[in-house]
Scaffold this motif. Structure first.
Motif, short mmCIF file in Angstrom:
data_model
loop_
_atom_site.label_atom_id
_atom_site.label_comp_id
_atom_site.label_asym_id
_atom_site.label_seq_id
_atom_site.Cartn_x
_atom_site.Cartn_y
_atom_site.Cartn_z
N ILE A 33 6.71 -23.54 0.01
CA ILE A 33 6.29 -22.59 -1.04
C ILE A 33 5.39 -21.50 -0.45
N LEU A 34 4.48 -21.95 0.46
CA LEU A 34 3.58 -20.98 1.09
C LEU A 34 4.36 -19.96 1.90
N ASN A 35 5.32 -20.43 2.69
CA ASN A 35 6.16 -19.51 3.48
C ASN A 35 6.93 -18.55 2.59
N TYR A 36 7.40 -19.06 1.45
CA TYR A 36 8.16 -18.21 0.52
C TYR A 36 7.28 -17.09 -0.02
N ASP A 37 6.01 -17.45 -0.40
CA ASP A 37 5.08 -16.44 -0.92
C ASP A 37 4.78 -15.38 0.15
N ILE A 38 4.58 -15.86 1.38
CA ILE A 38 4.28 -14.92 2.47
C ILE A 38 5.44 -13.95 2.68
N MET A 39 6.65 -14.51 2.68
CA MET A 39 7.84 -13.67 2.88
C MET A 39 8.01 -12.69 1.72
N ALA A 40 7.74 -13.14 0.51
CA ALA A 40 7.88 -12.26 -0.66
C ALA A 40 6.90 -11.10 -0.58
N ARG A 41 5.63 -11.42 -0.21
CA ARG A 41 4.63 -10.35 -0.06
C ARG A 41 5.02 -9.38 1.05
N PHE A 42 5.56 -9.94 2.15
CA PHE A 42 5.99 -9.09 3.27
C PHE A 42 7.10 -8.13 2.84
N ARG A 43 8.06 -8.68 2.07
CA ARG A 43 9.16 -7.82 1.61
C ARG A 43 8.67 -6.72 0.68
N ARG A 44 7.73 -7.08 -0.23
CA ARG A 44 7.18 -6.07 -1.14
C ARG A 44 6.45 -4.97 -0.37
N ARG A 45 5.62 -5.40 0.61
CA ARG A 45 4.88 -4.44 1.42
C ARG A 45 5.82 -3.53 2.20
N THR A 46 6.88 -4.14 2.75
CA THR A 46 7.86 -3.35 3.50
C THR A 46 8.54 -2.33 2.60
N CYS A 47 8.91 -2.76 1.40
CA CYS A 47 9.58 -1.83 0.46
C CYS A 47 8.66 -0.67 0.09
N ILE A 48 7.38 -0.99 -0.16
CA ILE A 48 6.43 0.07 -0.53
C ILE A 48 6.27 1.06 0.62
N ILE A 49 6.11 0.53 1.84
CA ILE A 49 5.95 1.41 3.00
C ILE A 49 7.19 2.28 3.19
N LEU A 50 8.37 1.68 3.04
CA LEU A 50 9.62 2.43 3.18
C LEU A 50 9.73 3.52 2.13
N LEU A 51 9.36 3.18 0.88
CA LEU A 51 9.40 4.17 -0.20
C LEU A 51 8.46 5.33 0.08
N LEU A 52 7.23 5.02 0.54
CA LEU A 52 6.28 6.08 0.86
C LEU A 52 6.78 6.95 2.01
N PHE A 53 7.42 6.34 2.98
CA PHE A 53 7.97 7.09 4.11
C PHE A 53 9.06 8.05 3.64
N ILE A 54 9.93 7.56 2.76
CA ILE A 54 11.02 8.41 2.23
C ILE A 54 10.44 9.59 1.45
N LEU A 55 9.41 9.30 0.62
CA LEU A 55 8.78 10.39 -0.14
C LEU A 55 8.15 11.41 0.78
N PHE A 56 7.53 10.94 1.88
CA PHE A 56 6.92 11.84 2.85
C PHE A 56 7.97 12.75 3.49
N ILE A 57 9.09 12.15 3.90
CA ILE A 57 10.18 12.93 4.51
C ILE A 57 10.72 13.95 3.53
#
Length: 463
Positions: free
Chosen positions: A1-25
């Motif tokens: 369960i702990l690994n799942y939460d960590i992976m979920a947070r990582f995916r959310r963070r990655t998506c946010i960073i990717l979205l911000l990068f696209i907006l910047f471009i």
């Protein structure tokens, strides 16, 4: 369960960073497009609709037989290796003030600015003129139905996206004329290219303004400025009427010390005339006026001058040469709108002019927005980017080493190309654009900066 939460947070963070990068471009791409837009020639639906004369002109040329052998063989009076000069041989009607000379930048007679004296208000004209400009409908009725109709209602609601510091002024107001001359002089501009219609004539939204010319000349002289004429496409303009109107201008205003003359390499001092929408008239008609053997020739007469045609499409350069014009200008402040107004085409146009003894006068502008009178025309808006658009245009102009640079415009408020002082204003539901975070005179200061840069670079060109 702990690994799942960590992976979920990582995916959310990655998506946010990717979205911000696209907006910047995307933001970077939009900024670059504003400064250097894609090509959008007059073949697109907007261009042909805004200037329908081009379609008429094309049809005339395609149906006209080629009868230019005689014209092409003419020795056309072109002027090469120009050197700008001002004539000051007559007594001033309003002598320059020494204090003004000390406070203001010296005028650069290689910087010409397009100026409009068509504005009116009740105090000086009995009614509003041009500030109450109608909203122009789109040529496609289906599109036109999606936009508002009617007229603007000054002084709070004017036909402009910016609001002038002087308010909804009258061009007849002496204090306004003087304020304009002082602003131009502070910007190190030397020549006013005055929009002109023959006596008794005007644009469809205005009133005749020829009576105002003497006053403009007097105030221009006070600030050591010169006045040249930007001849508008008045009704029935042809070789005969142009001859008569050029004669009228020179006879009536040519003796004034503020009347602009250009010194040629042969030592002649010739008046200059910008001819707006010159492409509407076929080359054969212009050749009657502007070639030595033309039936209405003005060449080698007391009314000879330098005639500068408007270049819109690339093919116009050949028409301009055949017509007997002395040069070309580009007018439009929208980079990418026409072939002539696209900065990346200026080098080839300058090369063509150099090889044919023509002047090339690029027109630079601070931006463009006319949605106050053409609400459907967002396509051609060019953001000022806090002055960067204007500086990009000046840089492009200096790269081709022109003898003269024209500025579109001092006060064409309808199209948002003005460098005149503007102020923030909000009234009701209307919020006007402004020059913030800069002061109201920022475009005058930028003009003065590039005028000095032009002077310094020109010294290097001539070495």
């Amino acid at each position: 369960i702990l690994n799942y939460d960590i992976m979920a947070r990582f995916r959310r963070r990655t998506c946010i960073i990717l979205l911000l990068f696209i907006l910047f471009i995307c933001s970077i791409m939009m900024a670059l497009k504003t400064l250097r837009p894609d090509r959008a020639g007059f073949g697109d639906p907007f261009g042909l609709g805004l200037l329908p004369e081009l379609q008429q002109r094309t049809a005339i040329l395609e149906n006209k037989p080629n009868s230019l052998n005689r014209i092409q063989g003419d020795t056309v009076t072109h002027v090469s290796n120009f050197h700008s000069s001002a004539i000051n041989t007559m007594k001033a009607s309003m002598p320059p003030v020494n204090k003004l000379e000390e406070e203001l930048s010296s005028p650069n007679y290689n910087f010409h600015v397009f100026y409009y004296s068509w504005f009116g208000n009740p105090q000086f004209d009995g009614k509003y003129i041009h500030w109450n400009h109608p909203l122009l409908p789109h040529w496609d009725p289906k599109i036109a139905n999606n936009y508002p109709k009617g007229r603007h209602n000054p002084p709070e609601d004017i036909g402009a996206n910016f609001y002038p510091e002087l308010g909804s002024y009258s061009s007849k107001d002496p204090s306004v004329i003087e304020a304009h001359m002082k602003q131009m002089r502070s910007a190190s501009i030397g020549v006013i290219a005055l929009s002109w219609y023959p006596p008794g004539m005007a644009d469809e939204n205005g009133e005749p303004t020829d009576d105002l010319v003497p006053v403009i000349l007097d105030f221009a002289h006070k600030y050591n400025l010169k006045v040249t004429f930007h001849i508008e496409p008045y009704k029935d303009r042809d070789d005969r009427s142009m001859y008569n109107n050029v004669k009228y201008i020179i006879d009536k205003y040519g003796g004034h010390p503020a009347f602009y003359r250009f010194k040629t390499s042969t030592g002649r001092f010739l008046p200059m005339f910008y001819v707006y929408d010159s492409y509407v008239t076929i080359p054969e008609i212009w050749a009657n006026l502007l070639t030595v053997s033309g039936s209405q020739t003005i060449r080698n007469t007391p009314y000879d001058g330098l005639f500068i045609a408007l270049l819109v499409e690339e093919r116009h350069k050949h028409d301009i040469h055949r017509s007997g014009f002395d040069g070309m200008y580009t007018y439009f402040a929208t980079n990418g709108f026409s072939y002539g107004s696209s900065h990346h085409n200026w080098a080839s146009l300058k090369a063509f002019c150099d090889s044919n003894n023509l002047m090339f006068i690029p027109s630079v502008g601070p931006g463009y927005i006319d949605t106050s009178i053409r609400p459907w025309n967002n396509h051609n808006t060019r953001n000022r980017v806090n002055g960067k658009y204007y500086e990009t245009a000046f840089n492009a102009a200096l790269l081709v080493r022109p003898e003269i640079i024209s500025i579109t415009s001092f006060n064409e408020w309808h199209e948002g190309t003005q460098i005149e002082k503007a102020v923030p204003k909000r009234t009701g539901q209307i919020v006007y654009l402004d020059y913030k975070p800069h002061k109201s005179n920022v475009y005058l200061e930028l003009t003065q900066k590039w005028s000095e840069k032009y002077r310094k670079e020109k010294e290097q060109w001539l070495m």
